[in-house]
Design a protein around this motif. Structure first.
Motif, short mmCIF file in Angstrom:
data_model
loop_
_atom_site.label_atom_id
_atom_site.label_comp_id
_atom_site.label_asym_id
_atom_site.label_seq_id
_atom_site.Cartn_x
_atom_site.Cartn_y
_atom_site.Cartn_z
N GLU A 288 0.84 -1.21 0.00
CA GLU A 288 0.00 0.00 0.00
C GLU A 288 0.87 1.26 0.00
N ALA A 289 1.93 1.24 0.78
CA ALA A 289 2.82 2.40 0.85
C ALA A 289 3.51 2.63 -0.48
N ARG A 290 3.92 1.54 -1.15
CA ARG A 290 4.55 1.68 -2.46
C ARG A 290 3.59 2.31 -3.47
N SER A 291 2.34 1.83 -3.47
CA SER A 291 1.37 2.38 -4.42
C SER A 291 1.10 3.85 -4.10
N TYR B 169 3.18 5.89 -2.71
CA TYR B 169 4.40 6.61 -3.07
C TYR B 169 4.43 6.91 -4.56
N THR B 170 4.14 5.89 -5.38
CA THR B 170 4.17 6.11 -6.84
C THR B 170 3.08 7.09 -7.26
N GLU B 171 1.90 6.96 -6.66
CA GLU B 171 0.81 7.88 -6.99
C GLU B 171 1.17 9.32 -6.61
N THR B 172 1.74 9.48 -5.43
CA THR B 172 2.14 10.81 -4.97
C THR B 172 3.23 11.37 -5.86
N LYS B 173 4.16 10.51 -6.25
CA LYS B 173 5.25 10.95 -7.12
C LYS B 173 4.69 11.47 -8.45
N THR B 174 3.72 10.76 -9.03
CA THR B 174 3.13 11.23 -10.29
C THR B 174 2.38 12.54 -10.08
#
Length: 181
Positions: A93-96, A98-103
Motif C-alpha cells: 500500500e505504501a509503495r502504491s 508513493y508512486t501515486e504521490t510521485k506522479t
C-alpha cells in the motif's frame, strides 16, 4: 484417564510423605541429634530414601506439556506470520501511495512550470491587453455618447416640431383675429 489421575495423586501423597520424613531428618541432622553411620555421615541413607520418593512425571503430564509447548510454538509462528503479512500488505500500500504521490508531484511541478510560462507570456503581452481594453472602452463610450446625442436630437426635433405647430397655430389665430377685425 481416571487411572492416570489416581496414580498422580498417589505420587503426590508419596512425595508429600517423603518430603515430610526428609524434612524431619534434615531438622534432626541440623540439630545434631540424628544417628550417624560408621564413617560419620548418613548421606547414603538419605540419597536412597530421597531417590525412592523422587517425583516421576506421568506420560499424560509429559504429553500435555509437549502439546502446550507445541501450541505455544505454533502461536509464536502464527504471530510472526501475521506480522510479516501485515508488513507486506502495508508495504504494498505504501509503495502504491508513493508512486501515486510521485506522479501527482510531477504533474504539479509541470503544471506549476506551465503556469509560470503562461504568466510570463501574460506579463509580456499585458500592454497589448491593456491597449485592447482601452480601445473597447473608448468604442463603448463613443457609442453611448452617440446614442445620447441622438436622443437629444430627437427631443430637440420634437420640441421644434411642437414649436412650429404652435407658431403655425398662433399665425392662424392672428390671421383669424385680423380677419375678424
Amino acid at each position: 484417564m481416571a487411572w492416570g489421575k489416581k496414580k498422580e495423586e498417589e505420587e503426590d501423597v508419596d512425595l508429600e510423605a517423603g518430603e515430610a520424613s526428609n524434612n524431619k531428618k534434615s531438622k534432626k541432622n541440623k540439630k545434631g541429634k540424628g544417628k550417624k553411620g560408621a564413617d560419620g555421615d548418613d548421606s547414603d541413607e538419605e540419597s536412597k530414601k530421597a531417590s525412592k520418593h523422587e517425583r516421576h512425571r506421568s506420560a499424560t503430564i509429559t504429553a500435555l506439556m509437549e502439546t502446550r509447548q507445541q501450541a505455544s510454538d505454533q502461536y509464536a509462528q502464527a504471530q510472526k506470520a501475521e506480522r510479516a503479512y501485515l508488513a507486506k500488505k502495508h508495504a504494498t500500500e505504501a509503495r502504491s501511495n508513493y508512486t501515486e504521490t510521485k506522479t501527482h508531484f510531477k504533474e504539479a511541478f509541470s503544471h506549476f512550470a506551465a503556469g509560470f510560462r503562461g504568466l510570463w507570456h501574460v506579463i509580456r503581452t499585458l500592454p497589448h491587453i491593456m491597449a485592447h481594453r482601452r480601445a473597447e472602452g473608448r468604442r463603448k463610450a463613443e457609442q453611448q455618447k452617440r446614442t445620447r446625442v441622438e436622443e437629444r436630437m430627437k427631443k430637440l426635433e420634437e420640441q421644434l416640431a411642437r414649436d412650429a405647430e404652435r407658431a403655425a397655430e398662433e399665425e392662424k389665430a392672428e390671421k383669424e383675429a385680423a380677419a375678424k377685425k
